[in-house]
Write a protein that holds these residues in place. Sequence first.
Motif, PDB file in Angstrom:
ATOM      1  N   THR A   1      37.755  42.631  49.326  1.00 53.52           N
ATOM      2  CA  THR A   1      38.669  43.405  48.477  1.00 53.52           C
ATOM      3  C   THR A   1      40.090  43.412  49.045  1.00 53.52           C
ATOM      4  O   THR A   1      41.040  43.698  48.321  1.00 53.52           O
ATOM      5  CB  THR A   1      38.162  44.852  48.337  1.00 53.52           C
TER       6      THR A   1
ATOM      7  N   GLN B   1      42.317  47.892  38.354  1.00 50.66           N
ATOM      8  CA  GLN B   1      41.797  49.119  38.960  1.00 50.66           C
ATOM      9  C   GLN B   1      42.836  50.233  38.967  1.00 50.66           C
ATOM     10  O   GLN B   1      42.525  51.406  38.734  1.00 50.66           O
ATOM     11  CB  GLN B   1      41.317  48.830  40.382  1.00 50.66           C
TER      12      GLN B   1
ATOM     13  N   ASN C   1      32.561  42.769  41.038  1.00 51.47           N
ATOM     14  CA  ASN C   1      33.058  43.563  42.166  1.00 51.47           C
ATOM     15  C   ASN C   1      31.879  44.229  42.865  1.00 51.47           C
ATOM     16  O   ASN C   1      31.213  45.094  42.298  1.00 51.47           O
ATOM     17  CB  ASN C   1      34.041  44.626  41.665  1.00 51.47           C
TER      18      ASN C   1
ATOM     19  N   HIS D   1      41.925  51.814  35.583  1.00 50.25           N
ATOM     20  CA  HIS D   1      40.910  52.605  36.275  1.00 50.25           C
ATOM     21  C   HIS D   1      39.493  52.066  36.047  1.00 50.25           C
ATOM     22  O   HIS D   1      38.546  52.826  35.900  1.00 50.25           O
ATOM     23  CB  HIS D   1      40.996  54.068  35.854  1.00 50.25           C
ATOM     24  N   LYS D   2      39.375  50.774  35.999  1.00 57.49           N
ATOM     25  CA  LYS D   2      38.063  50.150  35.926  1.00 57.49           C
ATOM     26  C   LYS D   2      38.149  48.706  36.400  1.00 57.49           C
ATOM     27  O   LYS D   2      39.242  48.147  36.538  1.00 57.49           O
ATOM     28  CB  LYS D   2      37.474  50.223  34.538  1.00 57.49           C
ATOM     29  N   ASP D   3      36.976  48.137  36.660  1.00 54.09           N
ATOM     30  CA  ASP D   3      36.938  46.773  37.190  1.00 54.09           C
ATOM     31  C   ASP D   3      37.144  45.751  36.083  1.00 54.09           C
ATOM     32  O   ASP D   3      36.710  45.942  34.941  1.00 54.09           O
ATOM     33  CB  ASP D   3      35.585  46.512  37.867  1.00 54.09           C
TER      34      ASP D   3
ATOM     35  N   SER E   1      43.425  44.233  41.347  1.00 50.76           N
ATOM     36  CA  SER E   1      44.065  45.493  41.732  1.00 50.76           C
ATOM     37  C   SER E   1      44.783  46.132  40.556  1.00 50.76           C
ATOM     38  O   SER E   1      44.761  47.356  40.391  1.00 50.76           O
ATOM     39  CB  SER E   1      45.052  45.252  42.882  1.00 50.76           C
TER      40      SER E   1
END
Length: 536
Positions: A137, A167, A189, A171-173, A164
């Motif tokens: 990560t 995220q 992820n 606010h999510k992958d 990044s």
Amino acid sequence: MEQPHFLKVASKSASSLLSTASVPQLSSTTVATTAINYENVNSEIQSIRNGSPSTQFDNSSVASELHLSEYIEDLPFLPSKVRNSQRPQNDHNYLALYKNPFNLEEDQYFRSCITISKTDDEQQFHRKLKQFFIFSTAGKPIYSMNGSDDVIIGYVGVLTTILSTFQEDLHKDLKSIRIEDELKIVALNRAPIVLITITKLNHETDSFLESQLNVLYMYLLSILSKSAIDKHFNNGLNYDLRRVLSPLDFSNLDDLCMKLTFGLPNGLDFYLSQLFSCQQSIKIRYTLRSKMNKILKTYKDEDLIFTILAKSHIILNYIRNKTHNLSSNDMKLLLFIVKSMKTKEEDLWMPLCMPEFNSNGFLYVFVRTWGQKSLILISGNKNSFYKLKEIASGIILTAERSQNREFLASFQRELSTPISSQIPFVVKHFMYINKKTNQFVCSEAPHENRDVVLQLINYYTQLKNNKSSVQIKDVSIKYKKLSYMKWGNVTGFMITEDAYASYCIINDDLDSRKLVDVSVSIIKWCKNNQSRLFTK
């Protein structure tokens, strides 16, 4: 508001990741349909096997048993023939399934676009049809299917930034990105590890690509365990995981990437097991398999959890206690790793994590080569090597005693008899899945012929993904779906219901009536041999 997992990105963004000049497109096929018909043409089918009386079937009863009769009559015929002018010029060449904008010769195309290359050549890197990246990560590279460190470092940086951004802003992958019809990016992820694949192969779906990434992740878990990986990165997110991976591990990752994408080398069966999420089986007479089970069960020990007899990547016998079981994914990785390490006749002893059994701990695996078979004994005790070695010797000694020699010879003959020589009819390739046991059998393919393997993985993948517009419903079954697709002079035919799924790839020398009869009769043969084909 719920944010989408899927993004469409303008085509001009493609150049920031990969050149898309060599994006393949599948050749045109007829529109997918459930259009089929059925008539009793037993005499015509008989001729396919040169009139062999042992292959006769009452196809009327077959259709009745499979609940097809009342429906098939109402459906129109498949096209019985395709005119030569409609066929691709390279029917027997896998390049007929891909675009070749550079007009490369077959061998040159294979080397340039398919085979793995770790060189600094960026042009060659961009031509590859498939890429896999594994990194932390924090953006530290761990593995790349193609390219040297100098080539991939910039791409890993871009991918890390994209992840990044998702995220932080959404606010999510990130799940997937599609760049028009040119390429697709799918991410998985598993912090502190991230896995990404980039593909130019249109037949690969998002879910299948994610399953491929999961196999690579499970491989890392199997050799390191989740707790060990977390421990390394707890000491610093910039940790270089490559320090604890061996050259064999990188070679195995390369091998997995090729098998998962192209079914090469010798990996068509592995590809099919991943595509259909099931374990391959093999035909052995029920009495022979039962007797081998009895011999394996003779030697019990409190430290022995699993006893497995396998031939290459196929489970022949599987003995377990009532409280523990191995998933098909764990089993598939176990056999893959055993095969990669068992190059000599010496006994093998190794710790191995079974991720779906227990991702944070190790089991201890003893392997002994026994003819063309591998005897695998698994314990939870790291000090049980000599005990398992003694058990293995006892099992083999019992099986090879004089009173068991005839049994053992018969067992070996079963293993060496190709399924292709036992099925009722000659087809290009077939696959039958028993949904209850989650196992499949298939005919053999010429693994040394990459043309055939590359064609078959395209055929099966498209046929599986094909959405039939008609589902047959009946009181006795929940549903039955029929579908077909055509590629030049090849036809793929599928019949599936709650209990089974059958896929058949047939050269277009057969008309529609023969096509249906061949497929249904293979299903009948598999049903009649169910106790021999599948382990419980």
